[in-house]
Design an enzyme around this catalytic site. Structure first.
Site, PDB file in Angstrom:
ATOM      1  N   SER A  68       0.847  -1.204   0.000  1.00  0.00           N
ATOM      2  CA  SER A  68       0.000   0.000   0.000  1.00  0.00           C
ATOM      3  C   SER A  68       0.879   1.250   0.000  1.00  0.00           C
ATOM      4  CB  SER A  68      -0.931   0.000   1.218  1.00  0.00           C
ATOM      5  OG  SER A  68      -0.202  -0.233   2.408  1.00  0.00           O
ATOM      6  N   GLU A 125      -0.325 -12.500  -1.661  1.00  0.00           N
ATOM      7  CA  GLU A 125      -1.765 -12.541  -1.899  1.00  0.00           C
ATOM      8  C   GLU A 125      -2.165 -13.804  -2.637  1.00  0.00           C
ATOM      9  OE1 GLU A 125      -2.906  -8.938  -3.970  1.00  0.00           O
ATOM     10  OE2 GLU A 125      -2.127  -7.644  -2.378  1.00  0.00           O
ATOM     11  N   GLU A 149      -9.188  -9.211   3.713  1.00  0.00           N
ATOM     12  CA  GLU A 149      -9.459  -7.808   3.357  1.00  0.00           C
ATOM     13  C   GLU A 149     -10.816  -7.694   2.674  1.00  0.00           C
ATOM     14  OE1 GLU A 149      -6.297  -5.719   1.327  1.00  0.00           O
ATOM     15  OE2 GLU A 149      -7.574  -3.971   0.965  1.00  0.00           O
TER      16      GLU A 149
HETATM   17  O1  KIV Z   1      -0.422  -3.413   1.555  1.00  0.00           O
HETATM   18  C1  KIV Z   1      -1.072  -3.368   2.604  1.00  0.00           C
HETATM   19  O2  KIV Z   1      -1.023  -2.393   3.376  1.00  0.00           O
HETATM   20  C2  KIV Z   1      -1.940  -4.493   2.902  1.00  0.00           C
HETATM   21  C3  KIV Z   1      -2.910  -4.341   4.013  1.00  0.00           C
HETATM   22  C4  KIV Z   1      -4.062  -3.536   3.552  1.00  0.00           C
HETATM   23  C5  KIV Z   1      -3.324  -5.634   4.570  1.00  0.00           C
HETATM   24  O3  KIV Z   1      -1.863  -5.486   2.252  1.00  0.00           O
END
Ligand code: KIV
Length: 285
Positions: free
Chosen positions: A45, A115, A182
């Site tokens: 993220s 993932e 999520e």
């Molecule tokens: O990349 C991220 O911050 C995540 C979280 C939202 C679990 O995968």
């Protein structure tokens, strides 16, 4: 001593909720670590909230390693999970092992996250066999947004719910020590959390998960381009930063900052010869 995956799993067994936050830099990691968060995710993220990309897809492994190293330097106690970016764990087991090893060996993370469910199970098994703890990630998997048709809640229909439950069981069986859920409906998250012995860590997955993870920029109210329904702003730092920057601009323009009290002094007599020299240079010119 750093928190271990055994301690994270123990927290579920004791019925103690597990708080996790993301962090992307030294300063923030140090602060959240000192606040007592046991579990930090260096999430991809960061591509959106730190680097300004529209999704997590452009994030590279070099960017992830760079940020993971900073977080490891900042957080001395929390267990740190490095997020494997888009297409760094799909083409082969050996490439997956090589990339995951970089998070552990070069960046100093204690675990990696990837993932997907059944499709990555073989890779999860091999990573765990090689001593690399793996966190799974199911539901809304942002690296697949083009396949999913956008940032949407997953598992609302029976077929999708069944697939998510099956994937969660497959990941546990493959050796994952925890799974992010999520944007999954709360009743489904509850069912999955009860079925698994490993902890589920929810984001937009309701209150019944064994733990919760939030993106630090959401929690601090720093990233305001998009605030998801499931995010909670515990502070409004974007506003505070804007106010502080505006005050600074005003004071510099008004010459009220810096004051002489904030400045370094010297014996001004030492400057006299320089002043004379520079004024005579001016005359010559
Ligand atoms: O990349 C991220 O911050 C995540 C979280 C939202 C679990 O995968």
């Amino acid at each position: 001593m750093r928190v271990t995956i055994t301690e994270i799993k123990e927290m579920k067994r004791r019925g103690e909720k597990i708080p996790m936050l993301t962090a992307y830099d030294y300063v923030t990691a140090k602060i959240v670590d000192e606040a007592g968060v046991p579990f930090i995710l260096v999430g991809d993220s960061l591509g959106m909230v730190m680097l300004g990309y529209e999704s997590t897809i452009p994030v590279t492994i070099e960017e992830m390693l760079h940020h993971t190293k900073a977080v490891v330097r900042g957080a001395k106690r929390a267990l740190i999970v490095g997020d494997m970016p888009f297409m760094t764990y799909h083409s082969s087991v050996s490439e997956t092992l090589h990339n995951a090893a970089r998070f552990i060996q070069e960046a100093g993370a204690q675990a990696v996250k990837l993932e997907g469910g059944e499709v990555v199970a073989e890779k999860v098994r091999r990573l765990v066999e090689c001593g690399i703890p793996v966190m799974g990630h199911l539901g809304l998997t942002p690296q697949s947004i083009y396949q999913l048709g956008g940032f949407k809640v997953q598992g609302k229909a029976a077929e999708g719910a069944e697939k998510l439950l099956k994937d969660a069981c497959i990941l546990e069986e493959a050796g994952a020590f925890a799974i992010v859920l999520e944007c999954t409906p709360a009743p489904l998250s509850k069912l999955i959390s009860r079925k698994l012995t490993i902890p589920t860590i929810g984001i937009g997955a309701g209150p019944y998960c064994d733990g919760q993870v939030q993106v630090i920029s959401d929690v601090l109210g720093l990233y305001t381009d998009f605030v998801p329904k499931h995010a909670k702003q515990y502070a409004k730092l974007a506003e505070k930063i804007k106010d502080a920057a505006a005050d600074y601009i005003t004071e510099v323009k008004a010459q009220s900052f810096p004051t002489m009290e904030q400045s370094y002094t010297m014996d001004e007599n030492l400057l006299k010869p320089l002043e004379i020299a520079s004024s005579s240079m001016g005359e010559e010119g």
